[in-house]
Scaffold this motif. Structure first.
Motif, PDB file in Angstrom:
ATOM      1  N   PRO A   1       0.832  -1.214   0.000  1.00  0.00           N
ATOM      2  CA  PRO A   1       0.000   0.000   0.000  1.00  0.00           C
ATOM      3  C   PRO A   1       0.862   1.258   0.000  1.00  0.00           C
ATOM      4  O   PRO A   1       1.884   1.337   0.690  1.00  0.00           O
ATOM      5  N   LEU A   2       0.437   2.255  -0.788  1.00  0.00           N
ATOM      6  CA  LEU A   2       1.256   3.444  -1.024  1.00  0.00           C
ATOM      7  C   LEU A   2       0.441   4.690  -0.747  1.00  0.00           C
ATOM      8  O   LEU A   2      -0.719   4.803  -1.181  1.00  0.00           O
ATOM      9  N   ILE A   3       1.043   5.640  -0.001  1.00  0.00           N
ATOM     10  CA  ILE A   3       0.450   6.938   0.276  1.00  0.00           C
ATOM     11  C   ILE A   3       1.259   7.990  -0.481  1.00  0.00           C
ATOM     12  O   ILE A   3       2.484   8.048  -0.369  1.00  0.00           O
ATOM     13  N   SER A   4       0.571   8.825  -1.251  1.00  0.00           N
ATOM     14  CA  SER A   4       1.221   9.903  -1.990  1.00  0.00           C
ATOM     15  C   SER A   4       1.084  11.189  -1.190  1.00  0.00           C
ATOM     16  O   SER A   4      -0.022  11.584  -0.797  1.00  0.00           O
ATOM     17  N   ALA A   5       2.214  11.843  -0.927  1.00  0.00           N
ATOM     18  CA  ALA A   5       2.228  13.107  -0.175  1.00  0.00           C
ATOM     19  C   ALA A   5       3.164  14.069  -0.883  1.00  0.00           C
ATOM     20  O   ALA A   5       4.209  14.456  -0.362  1.00  0.00           O
ATOM     21  N   VAL A   6       2.797  14.470  -2.101  1.00  0.00           N
ATOM     22  CA  VAL A   6       3.628  15.311  -2.945  1.00  0.00           C
ATOM     23  C   VAL A   6       3.039  16.718  -2.955  1.00  0.00           C
ATOM     24  O   VAL A   6       1.878  16.906  -3.336  1.00  0.00           O
ATOM     25  N   GLY A   7       3.835  17.695  -2.521  1.00  0.00           N
ATOM     26  CA  GLY A   7       3.400  19.074  -2.543  1.00  0.00           C
ATOM     27  C   GLY A   7       2.490  19.421  -1.385  1.00  0.00           C
ATOM     28  O   GLY A   7       2.334  18.665  -0.414  1.00  0.00           O
ATOM     29  N   HIS A   8       1.910  20.619  -1.491  1.00  0.00           N
ATOM     30  CA  HIS A   8       0.965  21.067  -0.481  1.00  0.00           C
ATOM     31  C   HIS A   8      -0.439  20.601  -0.848  1.00  0.00           C
ATOM     32  O   HIS A   8      -0.641  19.871  -1.825  1.00  0.00           O
ATOM     33  N   GLU A   9      -1.414  21.049  -0.073  1.00  0.00           N
ATOM     34  CA  GLU A   9      -2.781  20.541  -0.243  1.00  0.00           C
ATOM     35  C   GLU A   9      -3.348  20.892  -1.611  1.00  0.00           C
ATOM     36  O   GLU A   9      -4.118  20.129  -2.187  1.00  0.00           O
ATOM     37  N   THR A  10      -2.962  22.048  -2.160  1.00  0.00           N
ATOM     38  CA  THR A  10      -3.509  22.465  -3.454  1.00  0.00           C
ATOM     39  C   THR A  10      -2.771  21.844  -4.637  1.00  0.00           C
ATOM     40  O   THR A  10      -3.226  21.954  -5.765  1.00  0.00           O
ATOM     41  N   ASP A  11      -1.609  21.219  -4.397  1.00  0.00           N
ATOM     42  CA  ASP A  11      -0.839  20.619  -5.491  1.00  0.00           C
ATOM     43  C   ASP A  11      -1.375  19.216  -5.779  1.00  0.00           C
ATOM     44  O   ASP A  11      -1.626  18.436  -4.868  1.00  0.00           O
ATOM     45  N   THR A  12      -1.529  18.914  -7.066  1.00  0.00           N
ATOM     46  CA  THR A  12      -2.012  17.593  -7.481  1.00  0.00           C
ATOM     47  C   THR A  12      -1.137  17.089  -8.615  1.00  0.00           C
ATOM     48  O   THR A  12      -0.918  17.802  -9.608  1.00  0.00           O
ATOM     49  N   THR A  13      -0.627  15.876  -8.448  1.00  0.00           N
ATOM     50  CA  THR A  13       0.169  15.229  -9.488  1.00  0.00           C
ATOM     51  C   THR A  13      -0.474  13.893  -9.843  1.00  0.00           C
ATOM     52  O   THR A  13      -1.372  13.405  -9.140  1.00  0.00           O
ATOM     53  N   LEU A  14       0.004  13.284 -10.925  1.00  0.00           N
ATOM     54  CA  LEU A  14      -0.617  12.041 -11.388  1.00  0.00           C
ATOM     55  C   LEU A  14      -0.375  10.882 -10.438  1.00  0.00           C
ATOM     56  O   LEU A  14      -1.158   9.925 -10.395  1.00  0.00           O
ATOM     57  N   ILE A  15       0.700  10.930  -9.634  1.00  0.00           N
ATOM     58  CA  ILE A  15       0.925   9.844  -8.671  1.00  0.00           C
ATOM     59  C   ILE A  15      -0.160   9.822  -7.602  1.00  0.00           C
ATOM     60  O   ILE A  15      -0.448   8.784  -7.005  1.00  0.00           O
ATOM     61  N   ASP A  16      -0.812  10.989  -7.364  1.00  0.00           N
ATOM     62  CA  ASP A  16      -1.899  11.029  -6.382  1.00  0.00           C
ATOM     63  C   ASP A  16      -3.070  10.159  -6.817  1.00  0.00           C
ATOM     64  O   ASP A  16      -3.741   9.557  -5.977  1.00  0.00           O
ATOM     65  N   TYR A  17      -3.320  10.079  -8.131  1.00  0.00           N
ATOM     66  CA  TYR A  17      -4.424   9.268  -8.627  1.00  0.00           C
ATOM     67  C   TYR A  17      -4.077   7.779  -8.619  1.00  0.00           C
ATOM     68  O   TYR A  17      -4.960   6.934  -8.439  1.00  0.00           O
TER      69      TYR A  17
ATOM     70  N   THR B   1      -0.421  16.747   2.732  1.00  0.00           N
ATOM     71  CA  THR B   1       0.945  17.177   3.046  1.00  0.00           C
ATOM     72  C   THR B   1       1.731  15.971   3.555  1.00  0.00           C
ATOM     73  O   THR B   1       1.143  14.964   3.964  1.00  0.00           O
ATOM     74  N   PRO B   2       3.077  16.037   3.571  1.00  0.00           N
ATOM     75  CA  PRO B   2       3.853  14.937   4.157  1.00  0.00           C
ATOM     76  C   PRO B   2       3.530  14.692   5.623  1.00  0.00           C
ATOM     77  O   PRO B   2       3.505  13.548   6.076  1.00  0.00           O
ATOM     78  N   THR B   3       3.285  15.747   6.388  1.00  0.00           N
ATOM     79  CA  THR B   3       2.911  15.561   7.800  1.00  0.00           C
ATOM     80  C   THR B   3       1.580  14.830   7.905  1.00  0.00           C
ATOM     81  O   THR B   3       1.398  13.949   8.762  1.00  0.00           O
ATOM     82  N   ALA B   4       0.637  15.161   7.038  1.00  0.00           N
ATOM     83  CA  ALA B   4      -0.646  14.460   7.049  1.00  0.00           C
ATOM     84  C   ALA B   4      -0.469  12.998   6.659  1.00  0.00           C
ATOM     85  O   ALA B   4      -1.205  12.127   7.143  1.00  0.00           O
ATOM     86  N   ALA B   5       0.502  12.693   5.798  1.00  0.00           N
ATOM     87  CA  ALA B   5       0.763  11.293   5.439  1.00  0.00           C
ATOM     88  C   ALA B   5       1.190  10.496   6.667  1.00  0.00           C
ATOM     89  O   ALA B   5       0.783   9.346   6.860  1.00  0.00           O
ATOM     90  N   ALA B   6       2.052  11.089   7.505  1.00  0.00           N
ATOM     91  CA  ALA B   6       2.460  10.407   8.740  1.00  0.00           C
ATOM     92  C   ALA B   6       1.263  10.204   9.668  1.00  0.00           C
ATOM     93  O   ALA B   6       1.148   9.171  10.330  1.00  0.00           O
TER      94      ALA B   6
END
Length: 519
Positions: free
Chosen positions: A243-259, A267-272
């Motif tokens: 299982p993988l959690i994507s935490a790239v950029g801030h809350e408004t940033d969206t990349t294809l790895i998020d999908y 955020t990375p802190t929220a991923a933890a």
């Protein structure tokens, strides 16, 4: 004569060039006039041969310009041109004499605004989504409390420190860090290799296999986050068995790895925070459940006790239960005396009837018959005894013939057992004689080890390292206040003791106003 011969052409002053000379001259003019240019246009006809060079065309609604980027220049590009993408290409103009055409040698390519990059992202998103890589049905659940967490990020950024700090505050876990570049040309390749590397770890191996992977990076522009929009990163995230959690950029940033990830964190802190629960909350929940269990058990016992008392009140009293048996016992007791008298009278009458039939002649006849029967039984017993004795003698003779050999074997076995016993006794005696010596040696070695430990840990060894023991009035002092109260101080060093003489007691501080005060 002029009509009979053609006219000879007049000589010309224009210089003559060879094809190579003319091509070289054109090349010098173009390269001299356009040393470094920036050209904006739409990318078309992209070609990537095995050599690693990149050939494409830049065009607008009225013209087209061929462009080429060499292998070393392609490796440095943060964004590679794709067909239909509007870009600004920076390079120098030159010619290709082999085909009599001019072209642009491109050093760098930048998107012509965020709109072009977003259009490229949307196009790639649609293509990958059509393959089912973003399907919610294929996403795996995040483990509630993973034992090992793998983090794919830069080891020198603030992101990894935030993740580790958050995990330590919530629920400390074993963390494996796979260092990667989080922007630039090497970002996509290293991130995809890290995801595949974590999945390649075998359970129970020297390096533990993570139960969860976090791909993290801080905020940035669309160009900075472009590595996480690359197709190889998206495919690696989608094919991850962990299982993988994507935490790239801030809350408004969206990349294809998020999908493609199983879960997106803003955020990375929220991923933890999404990776592990709060340990203190779990402990509080357990304590609350234990308290509820204790209260439930106490309430259950209380209800059972009340129920037992209610049932006890419904039971009849002991006196009422014993009243009827007591009455039957009294009635039987009253009838017992008369019944015994009647029974004794009946027995006496029966005895008298039998006694009247007993006469001396009958007794003599009975005695004679019993004597005859006894004589016949004695005769039969004598014959049987003789037969049994004969059989016993025969059996005795048979066993007597076997007795000498058996005795010989028993004596031989006894001799062997005696020899074995003596051998074992001698071995035990030797061990018994040696045991005290071994025991004393072992105790002596242990005593020496304890003495060495005592010497090493004793305060005299500490004095050898530059420390001192301060005694006040014969007692060891460990504070300044105790030293000030002592009349005599003795300081022990490694090479001896130093005694300081008696000191006058300190005068108490005055408590009232003194001369010169304001009162």
């Amino acid at each position: 004569m002029s009509d009979l011969f053609e006219d000879t052409p007049a000589p010309s002053n224009s210089p003559e060039f060879t094809v190579s000379e003319l091509s070289g001259a054109v090349k010098k003019v173009i390269e001299g006039e356009f040393g470094l240019v920036r050209v904006r246009g739409e990318v078309g006809r992209v070609s990537r041969p095995a050599s690693g060079h990149l050939y494409f065309a830049l065009k607008d609604d009225r013209a087209s310009l061929d462009a080429v980027s060499w292998k070393g220049q392609v490796a440095k590009m943060q964004v590679r041109p794709e067909e239909g993408m509007e870009v600004i290409a920076t390079g120098r103009m030159t010619t290709f004499p082999g085909q009599s055409k001019y072209q642009l040698i491109v050093d760098d390519v930048a998107p012509a605004g965020a709109g072009a990059l977003m259009a490229m992202v949307e196009k790639r998103k649609a293509a990958l989504g059509a393959e089912g890589l973003f399907d919610p049905a294929r996403k795996k659940p995040i483990p509630y409390l993973p034992q090992v967490i793998g983090v794919v990020t830069s080891p020198s950024g603030a992101v990894i420190r935030d993740i580790l700090h958050r995990l330590r505050d919530r629920f400390p876990r074993h963390v494996l860090i796979w260092p990667v570049a989080v922007q630039g040309q090497n970002c996509a390749a290293e991130v995809s290799a890290a995801i595949k590397g974590f999945n390649a770890l075998q359970p129970g191996g020297a390096i533990p296999r993570p139960d969860l992977i976090i791909v993290a990076r801080g905020g940035g522009s669309l160009e900075d986050l472009w590595g996480f929009n690359e197709e190889i990163v998206v495919r690696a995230a989608a094919s991850s068995q962990i299982p993988l959690i994507s935490a790239v950029g801030h809350e408004t940033d969206t990349t294809l790895i998020d999908y493609a990830a199983d879960l997106r964190a803003p955020t990375p802190t929220a991923a933890a925070e999404l990776a592990v629960p709060v340990r203190l909350d779990l402990l509080a929940t357990l304590a609350d459940l234990a308290a509820r269990q204790s209260r439930g058990a106490a309430q259950t016992l209380q209800r059972r006790d009340q129920r037992l008392r209610d049932l006890a009140r419904a039971l009849p009293r002991l006196e009422s239960l014993l009243a009827t048996p007591r009455q039957r016992l009294d009635t039987a007791g009253q009838r017992l005396g008369g019944a015994l008298g009647m029974a004794a009278a009946k027995k006496r009458g029966a005895y008298a009837t039998v006694a009247s039939r007993l006469r001396p002649e009958a007794l003599l006849t009975l005695v004679a018959r019993r004597r005859e029967a006894l004589a016949a039984a004695d005769l039969r017993l004598s014959d049987r005894t003789l037969r049994v004795a004969e059989r016993k003698h025969a059996n005795f003779d048979k066993w007597a013939s076997r007795l000498p050999a058996a005795l010989t074997r028993l004596i031989a076995d006894a001799s062997r057992n005696t020899a074995d016993g003596r051998t074992k006794l001698a071995a035990l005696d030797a061990r018994l004689q040696a045991a005290p010596t071994h025991r004393l040696r072992s105790l002596a070695q242990r005593l020496e080890a304890l003495d060495r430990t005592r010497t090493t840990l004793g305060y005299t060894e500490t004095l050898q390292r530059g420390y001192a023991v301060v005694r006040g009035d014969g007692d060891v002092v460990t504070s300044k206040a105790a030293a000030e109260k002592a009349q005599t101080l003795e300081i022990e060093f490694a090479d001896g003791r130093l005694t300081l003489g008696a000191r006058p007691a300190k005068k108490p501080k005055p408590t009232g106003p003194t001369q010169g005060s304001l009162f």
